[in-house]
Design a protein around this motif. Structure first.
Motif, PDB file in Angstrom:
ATOM      1  N   GLY A 113       1.086  -1.200   0.038  1.00 52.65           N
ATOM      2  CA  GLY A 113       0.154  -0.712   0.357  1.00 52.65           C
ATOM      3  C   GLY A 113       0.555   1.505   0.045  1.00 52.65           C
ATOM      4  O   GLY A 113       1.892   1.473  -0.128  1.00 52.65           O
ATOM      5  N   GLU A 114      -0.114   2.244  -0.073  1.00 46.57           N
ATOM      6  CA  GLU A 114       0.615   3.607  -0.509  1.00 46.57           C
ATOM      7  C   GLU A 114       1.626   4.154   0.773  1.00 46.57           C
ATOM      8  O   GLU A 114       2.004   4.712   1.025  1.00 46.57           O
ATOM      9  N   LYS A 115       0.474   4.199   2.275  1.00 49.13           N
ATOM     10  CA  LYS A 115       1.065   4.403   3.592  1.00 49.13           C
ATOM     11  C   LYS A 115       2.577   3.890   3.911  1.00 49.13           C
ATOM     12  O   LYS A 115       3.167   4.131   4.663  1.00 49.13           O
TER      13      LYS A 115
ATOM     14  N   MET B  29       4.667   2.551   1.343  1.00 47.10           N
ATOM     15  CA  MET B  29       5.707   2.869   0.773  1.00 47.10           C
ATOM     16  C   MET B  29       5.880   4.868   0.975  1.00 47.10           C
ATOM     17  O   MET B  29       7.358   5.442   1.490  1.00 47.10           O
ATOM     18  N   ASP B  30       4.580   5.185   1.351  1.00 43.70           N
ATOM     19  CA  ASP B  30       5.233   6.965   2.357  1.00 43.70           C
ATOM     20  C   ASP B  30       6.336   6.539   3.471  1.00 43.70           C
ATOM     21  O   ASP B  30       7.146   7.104   3.696  1.00 43.70           O
TER      22      ASP B  30
ATOM     23  N   ARG C  85       9.963   5.801   2.482  1.00 45.42           N
ATOM     24  CA  ARG C  85      10.614   6.507   1.899  1.00 45.42           C
ATOM     25  C   ARG C  85      10.655   7.608   2.934  1.00 45.42           C
ATOM     26  O   ARG C  85      11.995   8.497   2.471  1.00 45.42           O
TER      27      ARG C  85
ATOM     28  N   PRO D  56       4.336  -2.117  -4.644  1.00 41.38           N
ATOM     29  CA  PRO D  56       2.994  -1.753  -5.517  1.00 41.38           C
ATOM     30  C   PRO D  56       2.978  -2.887  -6.118  1.00 41.38           C
ATOM     31  O   PRO D  56       1.625  -3.031  -6.594  1.00 41.38           O
TER      32      PRO D  56
ATOM     33  N   TRP E 295      11.601   6.275  -8.029  1.00 34.72           N
ATOM     34  CA  TRP E 295      11.456   6.234  -6.366  1.00 34.72           C
ATOM     35  C   TRP E 295      12.190   5.976  -5.315  1.00 34.72           C
ATOM     36  O   TRP E 295      12.191   6.518  -4.710  1.00 34.72           O
TER      37      TRP E 295
END
Length: 176
Positions: free
Chosen positions: A71-73, A75-76, A79, A104, A148
């Motif tokens: 999920g994007e959360k 991945m953030d 990061r 993803p 990314w």
């Protein structure tokens, strides 16, 4: 003869008197002792423990990036916390498991003939290493992964702000 005798006397080592101890030595002939600092030792121990805790956080976050379709959360959070080397390890691990290296993505990585070392992409006018190419399902995933990874900070995790660490811990707890 007079010139040499002047040089010899000028170059002769200075001798300390019988009452003065040699430089850097205490009167007993031993080197001076620095006072032991237990606060310094505690500070160094705390720094080492903090570094180990941050490495454990990064490892837990790497584990969350291994399953397909991250999920994007997560991945953030990655990061904010991971270094480029940590992400490269995730890409490598995913490709060894047969998954696309970009977290993803849910697709399988594509294989390349073992005899090939380089691949040509005539549409994009680029030459790509076959080893790098086989880690991803498509050129798009490879480019997105590289973009990314370029956003990751090379600084170690223990230098990052506490908010980044808190976000990564929350993402790991939520994903578990």
């Amino acid at each position: 003869p007079g010139v040499w005798s002047d040089r010899r006397s000028a170059m002769a080592p200075l001798k300390a008197g019988p009452s003065a101890p040699p430089r850097g030595r205490a009167a007993g002939g031993t080197a001076p002792r620095r006072p032991r600092s237990s606060s310094r030792r505690r500070k160094i121990t705390a720094e080492i423990e903090a570094k180990n805790a941050f490495r454990k956080d990064a490892w837990a976050l790497q584990q969350q990036l291994l399953p397909p379709g991250v999920g994007e959360k997560v991945m953030d959070a990655a990061r904010q916390l991971l270094q480029p080397e940590d992400y490269d390890a995730v890409v490598e691990e995913r490709s060894l498991e047969g998954l696309c290296g970009f977290p993803p993505c849910k697709d399988a990585a594509r294989g390349v003939a073992p005899s090939k070392k380089w691949l040509l992409n005539l549409r994009e006018h680029e030459v790509v290493s076959a080893e790098e190419h086989k880690k991803f399902c498509s050129c798009d995933c490879r480019r997105r992964s590289a973009a990314w990874a370029a956003q990751l900070q090379p600084d170690p995790a223990y230098i990052r702000p506490a908010s980044a660490v808190a976000a990564s811990r929350a993402a790991v707890a939520e994903a578990s």
